[in-house]
Scaffold this motif. Structure first.
Motif, PDB file in Angstrom:
ATOM      1  N   ASN A 150       0.697  -1.102  -0.147  1.00  0.00           N
ATOM      2  CA  ASN A 150      -0.117   0.136   0.019  1.00  0.00           C
ATOM      3  C   ASN A 150       0.808   1.179  -0.003  1.00  0.00           C
ATOM      4  O   ASN A 150       0.462   2.215  -0.646  1.00  0.00           O
ATOM      5  CB  ASN A 150      -0.916   0.025   0.998  1.00  0.00           C
ATOM      6  N   ALA A 151       2.168   1.174   0.727  1.00  0.00           N
ATOM      7  CA  ALA A 151       2.843   2.199   0.594  1.00  0.00           C
ATOM      8  C   ALA A 151       3.712   2.466  -0.513  1.00  0.00           C
ATOM      9  O   ALA A 151       3.758   3.802  -1.037  1.00  0.00           O
ATOM     10  CB  ALA A 151       3.930   2.167   1.935  1.00  0.00           C
ATOM     11  N   ALA A 152       3.682   1.341  -1.223  1.00  0.00           N
ATOM     12  CA  ALA A 152       4.463   1.559  -2.706  1.00  0.00           C
ATOM     13  C   ALA A 152       3.370   2.067  -3.569  1.00  0.00           C
ATOM     14  O   ALA A 152       3.529   2.951  -4.667  1.00  0.00           O
ATOM     15  CB  ALA A 152       4.844   0.126  -3.362  1.00  0.00           C
ATOM     16  N   PHE A 153       1.909   1.616  -3.421  1.00  0.00           N
ATOM     17  CA  PHE A 153       0.924   2.252  -4.208  1.00  0.00           C
ATOM     18  C   PHE A 153       0.773   3.654  -4.155  1.00  0.00           C
ATOM     19  O   PHE A 153       0.662   4.636  -5.040  1.00  0.00           O
ATOM     20  CB  PHE A 153      -0.416   1.556  -3.780  1.00  0.00           C
ATOM     21  N   CYS A 154       0.827   3.895  -2.798  1.00  0.00           N
ATOM     22  CA  CYS A 154       0.654   5.695  -2.483  1.00  0.00           C
ATOM     23  C   CYS A 154       2.064   6.311  -3.091  1.00  0.00           C
ATOM     24  O   CYS A 154       1.790   7.345  -3.891  1.00  0.00           O
ATOM     25  CB  CYS A 154       0.799   5.920  -1.044  1.00  0.00           C
ATOM     26  N   LEU A 155       3.120   5.652  -2.859  1.00  0.00           N
ATOM     27  CA  LEU A 155       4.340   6.436  -3.592  1.00  0.00           C
ATOM     28  C   LEU A 155       4.337   6.491  -5.262  1.00  0.00           C
ATOM     29  O   LEU A 155       4.683   7.628  -5.609  1.00  0.00           O
ATOM     30  CB  LEU A 155       5.628   5.576  -3.330  1.00  0.00           C
ATOM     31  N   ILE A 194       9.892  17.091  -1.723  1.00  0.00           N
ATOM     32  CA  ILE A 194      10.352  16.259  -0.238  1.00  0.00           C
ATOM     33  C   ILE A 194       9.599  15.459   0.342  1.00  0.00           C
ATOM     34  O   ILE A 194      10.039  14.484   1.019  1.00  0.00           O
ATOM     35  CB  ILE A 194      10.890  17.778   0.715  1.00  0.00           C
ATOM     36  N   ARG A 195       8.386  15.957   0.309  1.00  0.00           N
ATOM     37  CA  ARG A 195       7.587  14.559   0.979  1.00  0.00           C
ATOM     38  C   ARG A 195       7.479  13.432   0.245  1.00  0.00           C
ATOM     39  O   ARG A 195       7.543  12.490   0.830  1.00  0.00           O
ATOM     40  CB  ARG A 195       6.038  15.471   1.008  1.00  0.00           C
ATOM     41  N   THR A 196       7.386  13.461  -1.008  1.00  0.00           N
ATOM     42  CA  THR A 196       7.612  12.331  -1.981  1.00  0.00           C
ATOM     43  C   THR A 196       8.961  11.444  -1.529  1.00  0.00           C
ATOM     44  O   THR A 196       8.732  10.127  -1.353  1.00  0.00           O
ATOM     45  CB  THR A 196       7.406  12.638  -3.166  1.00  0.00           C
ATOM     46  N   ASP A 197       9.981  12.114  -1.499  1.00  0.00           N
ATOM     47  CA  ASP A 197      11.157  11.682  -1.503  1.00  0.00           C
ATOM     48  C   ASP A 197      11.376  11.018   0.005  1.00  0.00           C
ATOM     49  O   ASP A 197      11.894   9.905   0.286  1.00  0.00           O
ATOM     50  CB  ASP A 197      12.228  12.544  -1.555  1.00  0.00           C
ATOM     51  N   SER A 198      10.845  11.729   1.183  1.00  0.00           N
ATOM     52  CA  SER A 198      10.768  11.391   2.301  1.00  0.00           C
ATOM     53  C   SER A 198      10.204   9.926   2.479  1.00  0.00           C
ATOM     54  O   SER A 198      10.409   8.858   3.105  1.00  0.00           O
ATOM     55  CB  SER A 198      10.037  12.050   3.309  1.00  0.00           C
TER      56      SER A 198
END
Length: 379
Positions: free
Chosen positions: A234-239, A280-284
């Motif tokens: 799910n985290a990968a999906f959101c990324l 920055i949010r996305t890279d974090s």
């Protein structure tokens, strides 16, 4: 058996030729992405996480990369594959060899069937029953949301145990059994083609052999096997959603010029600053997801905590980043052909998909303060 694993170039071609081409239609019509899933099966991606002895051989990190790439183009397709990988993890641990081989060959789509009307997002509290029926087992339940309902070849199905009124058992329920019905449609805000629909089991009978793990041990299997795959992917999906939103916002700011001044939108310091915040949010999130995968791969002490944290972080990040990208792109973002408003809508699912962000925050707080993940009353 020697595994024939798909290559990154195959995923590139599949996304370009099939997934991206179908994304708009899947969303606008709420159509299940049949062509996309069939293509993923032929290319080896349905069997990516199967064990090497049946023809797979890749782990969670490789699966996360695939889900991220797909989510950037079609959230519905990514969610179908995500749930398939979560179900496959349980089947690999406890399922029959013939189904494992079929998944590895790309001929079998599976999914999780946990959430129920009576317990809603509390997937750990099934109300559906399993009762002995001669030499068979009778299943009765009202599932509230099942991804790929009526399209999956099997369902990793939860119920109360045969042995009592508390706990959970898991069953591998084949599609098409008498009494197994899709009881409603799905006309959602986002992920419109993922086929998430209610299902009922009314006197469905199965062989006791389809029990996944021991009777009553289903909650432990769900928490230790299915849940890490579900939360991390799910985290990968959101990324993937966040990355695609940042890329679209960057293209818009770079390519759009105000004719009365001759300046591009990127020439405005405020716009650049706002884009930088999204970057920055996305890279974090990417860094945190990578650390979570490393924690799991190395057996680090904080691996469980990272797994619980990563979906909560990812769901909020994707929602905020897609919202910020919509504002940066202004009125252009409301046009369907840009695809940004679709990603904005798809990103809302992670917050409410069980375990919800609120539930995960509670879990993280419990683990951090030394409490058990679930109260005994909820087990």
């Amino acid at each position: 058996m020697t595994a024939t694993l798909p290559q990154a170039s195959e995923l590139d071609a599949l996304i370009t030729d099939t997934v991206a081409r179908n994304a708009g239609q899947v969303d606008s019509a709420g159509e299940f992405p049949e062509e996309n899933i069939a293509a993923l099966g032929r290319a080896g991606f349905l069997g990516l996480t199967s064990a090497a002895d049946v023809g797979g051989g890749q782990g969670m990190r490789a699966a996360a990369e695939v889900i991220e790439r797909l989510a950037a183009e079609c959230g519905s397709t990514a969610m179908v594959l995500l749930m398939h990988y979560a179900g496959t993890a349980v089947i690999e641990a406890h399922g029959p060899a013939d189904v494992r081989r079929a998944i590895a060959a790309g001929n079998h789509l599976t999914t999780l069937a946990f959430s129920e009307f009576g317990s809603r997002s509390h997937f750990w509290a099934p109300l559906g029953t399993a009762t002995a029926d001669g030499d068979r087992v009778r299943l009765d339940a009202r599932k509230s949301w099942v991804t790929s309902a009526a399209h999956a070849d099997s369902y990793v199905w939860s119920s109360l145990p045969l042995s009592g009124a508390e706990g959970m058992s898991l069953w591998l329920v084949p599609s098409g059994l008498p009494g197994l019905e899709v009881s409603g449609g799905f006309d959602g805000l986002g992920l419109r083609g993922n086929g998430s629909r209610p299902m009922t089991a009314d006197g469905v009978t199965v062989s006791p052999d389809v029990l996944l793990g021991a009777d009553g041990a289903g909650l432990d299997v769900a928490l230790t096997v299915a849940l890490p795959w579900f939360l991390v992917l799910n985290a990968a999906f959101c990324l993937g959603l966040a990355e695609s939103a940042v890329a679209e916002a960057s293209r818009h700011l770079t390519a759009t010029t105000l004719q009365h001044t001759g300046a591009a939108l990127r020439d405005a310091p405020v716009a650049r600053r706002d884009l930088a915040v999204l970057r920055i949010r996305t890279d974090s999130l990417r860094a945190f997801l990578g650390d979570t995968l490393t924690a799991l791969e190395t057996g680090r002490e904080d691996a469980t905590l990272r797994v619980l944290e990563v979906k909560a972080l990812a769901g909020e990040t994707a929602a905020d980043v897609t919202d910020g990208a919509m504002r940066l792109c202004g009125g252009s973002a409301f046009r369907k052909e840009l695809g940004l408003e679709r990603r904005f809508r798809d990103s809302r699912a992670a917050r409410v998909m069980a375990p919800t962000t609120d539930a995960l925050h509670d879990f993280v707080g419990r683990v951090t303060t030394g409490l058990p993940l679930l109260d005994e009353a909820n087990r």
